[in-house]
Design a protein around this motif. Structure first.
Motif, PDB file in Angstrom:
ATOM      1  N   ILE A  35      -5.562  -2.330   6.944  1.00  0.00           N
ATOM      2  CA  ILE A  35      -5.029  -2.581   5.393  1.00  0.00           C
ATOM      3  C   ILE A  35      -4.950  -3.809   5.318  1.00  0.00           C
ATOM      4  O   ILE A  35      -5.281  -4.413   4.315  1.00  0.00           O
ATOM      5  CB  ILE A  35      -3.842  -1.494   5.045  1.00  0.00           C
ATOM      6  CG1 ILE A  35      -4.549  -0.105   5.037  1.00  0.00           C
ATOM      7  CG2 ILE A  35      -3.371  -1.959   3.789  1.00  0.00           C
ATOM      8  CD1 ILE A  35      -3.354   0.911   5.107  1.00  0.00           C
ATOM      9  N   LYS A  36      -3.963  -4.548   6.098  1.00  0.00           N
ATOM     10  CA  LYS A  36      -3.461  -5.854   5.943  1.00  0.00           C
ATOM     11  C   LYS A  36      -4.645  -6.915   6.003  1.00  0.00           C
ATOM     12  O   LYS A  36      -4.788  -7.841   5.000  1.00  0.00           O
ATOM     13  CB  LYS A  36      -2.328  -6.285   6.802  1.00  0.00           C
ATOM     14  CG  LYS A  36      -1.798  -7.886   6.663  1.00  0.00           C
ATOM     15  CD  LYS A  36      -0.781  -8.047   7.828  1.00  0.00           C
ATOM     16  CE  LYS A  36      -0.539  -9.525   7.693  1.00  0.00           C
ATOM     17  NZ  LYS A  36       0.647  -9.732   8.461  1.00  0.00           N
ATOM     18  N   PHE A  73       0.890  -1.203   0.129  1.00  0.00           N
ATOM     19  CA  PHE A  73       0.026  -0.177  -0.134  1.00  0.00           C
ATOM     20  C   PHE A  73       0.899   1.302  -0.056  1.00  0.00           C
ATOM     21  O   PHE A  73       2.043   1.129   0.374  1.00  0.00           O
ATOM     22  CB  PHE A  73      -0.894  -0.110   1.231  1.00  0.00           C
ATOM     23  CG  PHE A  73      -0.265  -0.034   2.550  1.00  0.00           C
ATOM     24  CD1 PHE A  73      -0.271   1.315   3.151  1.00  0.00           C
ATOM     25  CD2 PHE A  73       0.108  -0.726   3.227  1.00  0.00           C
ATOM     26  CE1 PHE A  73       0.049   1.856   4.341  1.00  0.00           C
ATOM     27  CE2 PHE A  73       0.823  -0.655   4.620  1.00  0.00           C
ATOM     28  CZ  PHE A  73       0.730   0.694   4.975  1.00  0.00           C
ATOM     29  N   GLU A  74       0.481   2.426  -0.593  1.00  0.00           N
ATOM     30  CA  GLU A  74       0.955   3.615  -0.788  1.00  0.00           C
ATOM     31  C   GLU A  74       0.608   4.635   0.312  1.00  0.00           C
ATOM     32  O   GLU A  74      -0.700   4.718   0.716  1.00  0.00           O
ATOM     33  CB  GLU A  74       0.742   4.133  -2.025  1.00  0.00           C
ATOM     34  CG  GLU A  74       1.648   5.412  -2.319  1.00  0.00           C
ATOM     35  CD  GLU A  74       1.427   5.791  -3.612  1.00  0.00           C
ATOM     36  OE1 GLU A  74       1.409   7.389  -3.890  1.00  0.00           O
ATOM     37  OE2 GLU A  74       1.080   5.179  -4.629  1.00  0.00           O
ATOM     38  N   TYR A  75       1.616   4.984   0.972  1.00  0.00           N
ATOM     39  CA  TYR A  75       1.467   6.520   2.200  1.00  0.00           C
ATOM     40  C   TYR A  75       2.358   7.152   1.850  1.00  0.00           C
ATOM     41  O   TYR A  75       3.488   6.820   1.947  1.00  0.00           O
ATOM     42  CB  TYR A  75       1.306   5.727   3.497  1.00  0.00           C
ATOM     43  CG  TYR A  75       1.268   6.702   4.637  1.00  0.00           C
ATOM     44  CD1 TYR A  75      -0.277   6.785   4.953  1.00  0.00           C
ATOM     45  CD2 TYR A  75       1.937   7.339   5.195  1.00  0.00           C
ATOM     46  CE1 TYR A  75      -0.537   7.664   5.981  1.00  0.00           C
ATOM     47  CE2 TYR A  75       1.963   8.186   6.258  1.00  0.00           C
ATOM     48  CZ  TYR A  75       0.438   8.365   6.499  1.00  0.00           C
ATOM     49  OH  TYR A  75       0.118   9.215   7.616  1.00  0.00           O
ATOM     50  N   GLN A  76       1.952   8.523   1.830  1.00  0.00           N
ATOM     51  CA  GLN A  76       3.008   9.585   1.430  1.00  0.00           C
ATOM     52  C   GLN A  76       3.893   9.262   0.422  1.00  0.00           C
ATOM     53  O   GLN A  76       4.897   9.609   0.246  1.00  0.00           O
ATOM     54  CB  GLN A  76       3.872   9.877   2.628  1.00  0.00           C
ATOM     55  CG  GLN A  76       4.350  11.372   2.802  1.00  0.00           C
ATOM     56  CD  GLN A  76       5.126  11.061   4.413  1.00  0.00           C
ATOM     57  OE1 GLN A  76       5.298  10.410   5.054  1.00  0.00           O
ATOM     58  NE2 GLN A  76       5.267  12.652   4.768  1.00  0.00           N
ATOM     59  N   GLY A  77       3.358   8.851  -0.613  1.00  0.00           N
ATOM     60  CA  GLY A  77       3.954   8.312  -2.044  1.00  0.00           C
ATOM     61  C   GLY A  77       4.989   7.226  -1.746  1.00  0.00           C
ATOM     62  O   GLY A  77       5.886   7.189  -2.721  1.00  0.00           O
ATOM     63  N   ILE A  78       4.882   6.468  -0.757  1.00  0.00           N
ATOM     64  CA  ILE A  78       5.952   5.384  -0.354  1.00  0.00           C
ATOM     65  C   ILE A  78       5.105   4.175  -0.345  1.00  0.00           C
ATOM     66  O   ILE A  78       4.210   4.107   0.259  1.00  0.00           O
ATOM     67  CB  ILE A  78       6.444   5.381   0.846  1.00  0.00           C
ATOM     68  CG1 ILE A  78       7.151   6.876   0.941  1.00  0.00           C
ATOM     69  CG2 ILE A  78       7.670   4.526   1.295  1.00  0.00           C
ATOM     70  CD1 ILE A  78       7.611   7.471   2.522  1.00  0.00           C
ATOM     71  N   LEU A  79       5.845   3.154  -1.381  1.00  0.00           N
ATOM     72  CA  LEU A  79       5.102   1.705  -0.978  1.00  0.00           C
ATOM     73  C   LEU A  79       5.587   1.140   0.080  1.00  0.00           C
ATOM     74  O   LEU A  79       6.849   0.828   0.085  1.00  0.00           O
ATOM     75  CB  LEU A  79       5.310   1.026  -2.431  1.00  0.00           C
ATOM     76  CG  LEU A  79       4.585   1.169  -3.738  1.00  0.00           C
ATOM     77  CD1 LEU A  79       4.978   0.517  -4.729  1.00  0.00           C
ATOM     78  CD2 LEU A  79       2.952   1.130  -3.122  1.00  0.00           C
TER      79      LEU A  79
END
Length: 149
Positions: free
Chosen positions: A83-84, A18-24
């Motif tokens: 999310i998981k 998942f992406e958060y703050q543009g980070i996977l």
């Protein structure tokens, strides 16, 4: 002594990053450790996201944590777990399959906050007696499971 392995370990990969703050992020562990840093430390968060989860966990012990960490660490963990274990994932199916069983994060590395200290004799997990630990990981998983029904 070998480590106790829990089926719901935060070290195990999500079905889909998942992406958060543009980070996977591929694991809950990497996300959790990355969130210990200040919001503006995006490059450091990217480095943590790219680490193997066990390396990230060790790295996280050395980090200067953001000042509000103690107040947000439970919501951060819950966010990643949701999310998981979201409906439609293989993790969701495993979580629901536990029925009403108590979920306990037994460990033999001394984590009294997220789990319960136990011992592994090569065949069975033996909880310490009296039971030592707050089991916040298990409690969050049971909360998510209950809300999913």
């Amino acid at each position: 002594m070998p480590w106790i392995k829990n089926w719901f370990s935060n070290m195990l990969p999500l079905d889909t990053p998942f992406e958060y703050q543009g980070i996977l992020f591929s694991t809950v562990e990497n996300f959790y450790v990355a969130m210990k840093t200040q919001k503006h430390e995006v490059e450091l968060r990217k480095q943590i996201a790219a680490m193997p989860p066990h390396v990230a966990k060790r790295f996280g012990r050395q980090l200067q944590r953001r000042p509000d960490w103690e107040g947000i660490k439970l919501p951060v963990m819950e966010f990643a777990l949701r999310i998981k274990f979201a409906p439609g994932t293989s993790w969701y199916k495993k979580l629901i399959a536990t029925g009403d069983t108590e979920i306990v994060e037994y460990n033999n590395w001394g984590d009294k906050f997220w789990g319960v200290i136990a011992y592994y004799d090569g065949r069975t997990i033996t909880p310490s007696n009296p039971r030592i630990g707050q089991n916040h990981l298990g409690k969050l998983l049971m909360k998510i499971r209950a809300e999913s029904r």
